[in-house]
Design a protein around this motif. Structure first.
Motif, PDB file in Angstrom:
ATOM      1  N   LEU A 128       0.806  -1.374  -0.038  1.00 29.50           N
ATOM      2  CA  LEU A 128      -0.133  -0.081  -0.169  1.00 29.50           C
ATOM      3  C   LEU A 128       0.942   1.221   0.076  1.00 29.50           C
ATOM      4  O   LEU A 128       1.988   1.284   0.823  1.00 29.50           O
ATOM      5  CB  LEU A 128      -0.774  -0.129   1.214  1.00 29.50           C
ATOM      6  CG  LEU A 128      -2.148  -0.871   1.353  1.00 29.50           C
ATOM      7  CD1 LEU A 128      -2.887  -0.599   2.724  1.00 29.50           C
ATOM      8  CD2 LEU A 128      -3.247  -0.255   0.043  1.00 29.50           C
ATOM      9  N   ARG A 129       0.435   2.181  -0.624  1.00 30.65           N
ATOM     10  CA  ARG A 129       0.942   3.398  -0.547  1.00 30.65           C
ATOM     11  C   ARG A 129       0.586   4.137   0.600  1.00 30.65           C
ATOM     12  O   ARG A 129      -0.610   3.999   1.198  1.00 30.65           O
ATOM     13  CB  ARG A 129       0.665   4.464  -1.655  1.00 30.65           C
ATOM     14  CG  ARG A 129       1.265   4.017  -2.983  1.00 30.65           C
ATOM     15  CD  ARG A 129       1.017   5.175  -4.237  1.00 30.65           C
ATOM     16  NE  ARG A 129      -0.315   4.831  -4.546  1.00 30.65           N
ATOM     17  CZ  ARG A 129      -1.260   6.184  -4.770  1.00 30.65           C
ATOM     18  NH1 ARG A 129      -0.613   7.434  -4.808  1.00 30.65           N
ATOM     19  NH2 ARG A 129      -2.375   5.977  -5.145  1.00 30.65           N
ATOM     20  N   ILE A 130       1.381   4.775   1.313  1.00 26.72           N
ATOM     21  CA  ILE A 130       1.134   5.649   2.622  1.00 26.72           C
ATOM     22  C   ILE A 130       1.530   6.903   2.726  1.00 26.72           C
ATOM     23  O   ILE A 130       2.633   7.323   2.150  1.00 26.72           O
ATOM     24  CB  ILE A 130       1.756   4.840   4.014  1.00 26.72           C
ATOM     25  CG1 ILE A 130       1.024   3.429   4.015  1.00 26.72           C
ATOM     26  CG2 ILE A 130       1.488   5.601   5.229  1.00 26.72           C
ATOM     27  CD1 ILE A 130       2.001   2.600   5.014  1.00 26.72           C
ATOM     28  N   THR A 131       0.753   7.740   3.083  1.00 25.64           N
ATOM     29  CA  THR A 131       1.194   9.365   3.087  1.00 25.64           C
ATOM     30  C   THR A 131       1.013   9.886   4.483  1.00 25.64           C
ATOM     31  O   THR A 131       0.175   9.350   5.293  1.00 25.64           O
ATOM     32  CB  THR A 131       0.263  10.095   2.161  1.00 25.64           C
ATOM     33  OG1 THR A 131      -1.154   9.929   2.569  1.00 25.64           O
ATOM     34  CG2 THR A 131       0.202   9.893   0.618  1.00 25.64           C
ATOM     35  N   ALA A 132       1.863  10.759   4.847  1.00 27.35           N
ATOM     36  CA  ALA A 132       2.202  11.449   6.249  1.00 27.35           C
ATOM     37  C   ALA A 132       1.506  12.631   6.341  1.00 27.35           C
ATOM     38  O   ALA A 132       1.637  13.583   5.425  1.00 27.35           O
ATOM     39  CB  ALA A 132       3.564  11.337   6.622  1.00 27.35           C
ATOM     40  N   HIS A 133       0.772  12.715   7.430  1.00 27.82           N
ATOM     41  CA  HIS A 133      -0.110  14.086   7.534  1.00 27.82           C
ATOM     42  C   HIS A 133       0.150  14.956   8.749  1.00 27.82           C
ATOM     43  O   HIS A 133       0.396  14.111   9.803  1.00 27.82           O
ATOM     44  CB  HIS A 133      -1.594  13.910   7.075  1.00 27.82           C
ATOM     45  CG  HIS A 133      -1.750  13.613   5.835  1.00 27.82           C
ATOM     46  ND1 HIS A 133      -1.940  14.410   4.657  1.00 27.82           N
ATOM     47  CD2 HIS A 133      -1.594  12.114   5.367  1.00 27.82           C
ATOM     48  CE1 HIS A 133      -2.080  13.571   3.718  1.00 27.82           C
ATOM     49  NE2 HIS A 133      -1.891  12.317   3.985  1.00 27.82           N
TER      50      HIS A 133
ATOM     51  N   VAL B 197      12.709   9.685   6.103  1.00 29.90           N
ATOM     52  CA  VAL B 197      13.588   8.677   6.836  1.00 29.90           C
ATOM     53  C   VAL B 197      13.064   7.506   6.796  1.00 29.90           C
ATOM     54  O   VAL B 197      11.727   7.353   6.635  1.00 29.90           O
ATOM     55  CB  VAL B 197      13.831   9.124   8.177  1.00 29.90           C
ATOM     56  CG1 VAL B 197      14.734  10.455   8.225  1.00 29.90           C
ATOM     57  CG2 VAL B 197      12.631   9.216   9.190  1.00 29.90           C
ATOM     58  N   PRO B 198      13.773   6.333   6.636  1.00 28.55           N
ATOM     59  CA  PRO B 198      13.071   5.054   6.481  1.00 28.55           C
ATOM     60  C   PRO B 198      12.436   4.638   8.007  1.00 28.55           C
ATOM     61  O   PRO B 198      12.979   4.916   8.817  1.00 28.55           O
ATOM     62  CB  PRO B 198      14.342   4.123   6.475  1.00 28.55           C
ATOM     63  CG  PRO B 198      15.392   4.888   6.075  1.00 28.55           C
ATOM     64  CD  PRO B 198      15.078   6.151   6.522  1.00 28.55           C
TER      65      PRO B 198
ATOM     66  N   LEU C 135       9.406   8.112   4.732  1.00 28.36           N
ATOM     67  CA  LEU C 135       8.482   9.219   4.834  1.00 28.36           C
ATOM     68  C   LEU C 135       8.890  10.142   5.626  1.00 28.36           C
ATOM     69  O   LEU C 135       9.904  10.020   6.400  1.00 28.36           O
ATOM     70  CB  LEU C 135       7.129   8.503   5.537  1.00 28.36           C
ATOM     71  CG  LEU C 135       6.306   7.391   4.909  1.00 28.36           C
ATOM     72  CD1 LEU C 135       5.564   6.541   5.722  1.00 28.36           C
ATOM     73  CD2 LEU C 135       5.569   8.030   3.859  1.00 28.36           C
ATOM     74  N   PRO C 136       8.414  11.337   5.657  1.00 30.60           N
ATOM     75  CA  PRO C 136       8.552  12.301   6.523  1.00 30.60           C
ATOM     76  C   PRO C 136       8.410  11.824   8.135  1.00 30.60           C
ATOM     77  O   PRO C 136       7.470  11.168   8.213  1.00 30.60           O
ATOM     78  CB  PRO C 136       7.580  13.499   6.246  1.00 30.60           C
ATOM     79  CG  PRO C 136       7.264  13.315   4.756  1.00 30.60           C
ATOM     80  CD  PRO C 136       7.088  11.790   4.680  1.00 30.60           C
TER      81      PRO C 136
END
Length: 458
Positions: free
Chosen positions: A357-362, A374-375, A395-396
C-alpha cells in the motif's frame, strides 16, 4: 442471519478549506493528493477524525465512484446488451450498493449475507447474480424463488438445481461456471483458472466437455456460461484468453445442439488495480480491446453479457486514515505505531509483497507533511509482531498525533473488517467535493462501539 445495516445520514455540508491554496480552484482541477488533503482537513475539522473518539476512519470518494462506473459503461460498445454487476465482496455496505444501483449497476453476490445486502440496497432480483462454490439447498431455493440469476459451480450443485426445479418453476437465468484452465497470474490466491482451481467445471478434464454438452441438451433452461480467470496479478491477455475459451465453448454447444440455447456469457470481473501510483491502469477500455482480440464473438450481438467488476471500480476511490499513537525507535529503526493494522489491511499485513500500500504522512490538521524522508516502519495496533503496514518506508518523520493515510483502499480493507484483538469496525464516510472546495460527508457505516461488541454475549 445478517445484521441490520445502518441507514445513511443526510450529507452534512462543510465550509471550503480556506487554508489550502487549491481550495479556490475547481474541484475538477485538483490532483488526487490535493483532493485527499482537502478531505482530511475537513474530516479533522468536523471530528470525523479525532484523537479521543475517532482514531481510525475510512473514506469513499463518491464522485470518483460515479466516474469509474461511467468509464466502465463507456468501455463496452452500445450494441452489446451488457449488465455490469458490482462484486459485492469488494464493498458490501448497503449505502454503497444503493449508490451503485442508482448509477445503473447490477450486483454479484457470493453468500446469503451479500444477497440480503443487495436486496436491502434495492436491487431487483433479475439484476442480481449469485456465485459461490458452496451454495446450500436453502440458498439455491431462495435464489430460484426470487428470480436471482444463478451460476452453477459443479456437478453436485447441478443435481440440486434439478431437484429444486422439479418442485417448481423459476424465472432465474441459470448458467454453468466453467474453468478454462488457462493458468495463474502472479498471485496464486487470486488466480481462479488454474488446473486445480476450486471454482467451476474444468473444461480440459477428461470427459467434461462431452458431459456438459449432454447436460445442456437435457436441460433447455441452462442458457448461460460463466467464466472468471482471476483478479489482482492476472494480466489482461490471460483473462481475455479465458473468456475467449468460454465463448468458443458456447459457440460449440450451440452448434452441436442445433439451436442458440446459450444466450449469455458472464465474463466475471477481476481487472487488476495499480497500487503503485495514482494512475488508473489498466483501464476498462484496454481490457475490452483484449476481449475483442481473444473473444470477438462476444461483440457480435448474439450474446448478452454480464460483468462482475469490484475492486477496480472502488479501490482507487477511497482511503483509510489513522492517527499515530506513538513514535519510537528500535535497533536504529523508527517505528510509527498507528491505529490501522491487520484489522483493516489484512491482506497487506499477511501478504505484503502481493498487496503493498502507498502511505502518506500528514500533520494533525490533515495537511500533508513534506521535507526530508527517513526509513520507518508503519505498524498497526494488533498484538503480534507482524502487524506492519510498511517496513523501512521513506516518509517524513512521523510523530505522535500525526495522521497516516492508506491509499487505494476504497474496496475491501476497512469494509472487510478482521476482528483481531476485538478491535471494533471503524466508521466509513462517503464524500463529495464541490467546485468551491467544500466537502460534503455522508455516513456509510457508523463506528462500532465497545457496547455493540458486547451485545451478543449479554
Amino acid at each position: 442471519m445478517t445484521s441490520p445495516q445502518p441507514t445513511p445520514t443526510h450529507p452534512t455540508p462543510t465550509h471550503p478549506t480556506a487554508a489550502l491554496s487549491t481550495a479556490a480552484r475547481s474541484a475538477a482541477t485538483l490532483s488526487a493528493a490535493e483532493r485527499r488533503e482537502l478531505v482530511l482537513r475537513a474530516a479533522v475539522r468536523e471530528g470525523l477524525l479525532d484523537r479521543d473518539d475517532a482514531l481510525l476512519a475510512a473514506f469513499v470518494d463518491l464522485d470518483g465512484v460515479a466516474a469509474s462506473v461511467t468509464a466502465l459503461h463507456r468501455a463496452f460498445p452500445a450494441e452489446v446488451d451488457v449488465l455490469h454487476a458490482f462484486a459485492a465482496k469488494a464493498n458490501c455496505l448497503v449505502p454503497v450498493l444503493a449508490r451503485l444501483r442508482e448509477l445503473g449497476m447490477g450486483c454479484e453476490v457470493a453468500s446469503p449475507g451479500e444477497l440480503a445486502q443487495a436486496l436491502a440496497a434495492g436491487f431487483e432480483a433479475d439484476r442480481i447474480v449469485l456465485d459461490s462454490p458452496a451454495k446450500t439447498r436453502r440458498e439455491l431455493a431462495q435464489a430460484l424463488e426470487l428470480g436471482v440469476a444463478v451460476n452453477i459451480d459443479n456437478w453436485q450443485e447441478l443435481d440440486r438445481v434439478d431437484e429444486l426445479l422439479r418442485a417448481g418453476e423459476s424465472r432465474s437465468r441459470i448458467g454453468v461456471r466453467v474453468n478454462p484452465q488457462v493458468g495463474a497470474g502472479t498471485i496464486g490466491a487470486m488466480s481462479t483458472a488454474t488446473a486445480t482451481s476450486k471454482f467451476g467445471i474444468p473444461l480440459a478434464d477428461d470427459g467434461n466437455a462431452e458431459r456438459l454438452l449432454a447436460a445442456f441438451r437435457e436441460r433447455p433452461w441452462l442458457t448461460w456460461i460463466h467464466v472468471h480467470v482471476g483478479s489482482q496479478g492476472c494480466p489482461l491477455d490471460l483473462m481475455a484468453e479465458g473468456v475467449g475459451q468460454a465463448v468458443a465453448f458456447a459457440e460449440k454447444l450451440n452448434g452441436e445442439l442445433g439451436r442458440r440455447q446459450v444466450v449469455g456469457i458472464d465474463i466475471g470481473g477481476g481487472l487488476p488495480v495499480n497500487f503503485a501510483d495514482e494512475r488508473t491502469d489498466p483501464t476498462f477500455s484496454a481490457y475490452v480491446e483484449r476481449l475483442r482480440a481473444h473473444a470477438p464473438a462476444l461483440f457480435g450481438g448474439d450474446y448478452r453479457v454480464v460483468t462482475e467488476f469490484g475492486r477496480s471500480l472502488l479501490a482507487k476511490n477511497g482511503f483509510t486514515a489513522a492517527y499515530v499513537e506513538y513514535a519510537k525507535e528500535s535497533g536504529g529503526r523508527r517505528i510509527a505505531v498507528t491505529h490501522a493494522g491487520a484489522q483493516v489491511a489484512t491482506r497487506t499485513v499477511f501478504m505484503p509483497d502481493s498487496w503493498p500500500l502507498r502511505i502518506t504522512a500528514h500533520h494533525p490538521s490533515g495537511a500533508a507533511k513534506d521535507g526530508p524522508t527517513v526509513p520507518q516502519d508503519v505498524a498497526g495496533p494488533c498484538c503480534f509482531a507482524g502487524d506492519l503496514l510498511a517496513k523501512a518506508r521513506p516518509l517524513p518523520p512521523l510523530e505522535s498525533g500525526d495522521l497516516v493515510a492508506l491509499l487505494d483502499t476504497g474496496s475491501y480493507y476497512a469494509t472487510t473488517h478482521f476482528s483481531y484483538n476485538s478491535l471494533p469496525e471503524p466508521a466509513v464516510h462517503g464524500f463529495t467535493v464541490a467546485d468551491d472546495g467544500g466537502v460534503r460527508f455522508e455516513l456509510l457505516r457508523p463506528a462500532q462501539s465497545i457496547d455493540q461488541l458486547l451485545r451478543p454475549v449479554r
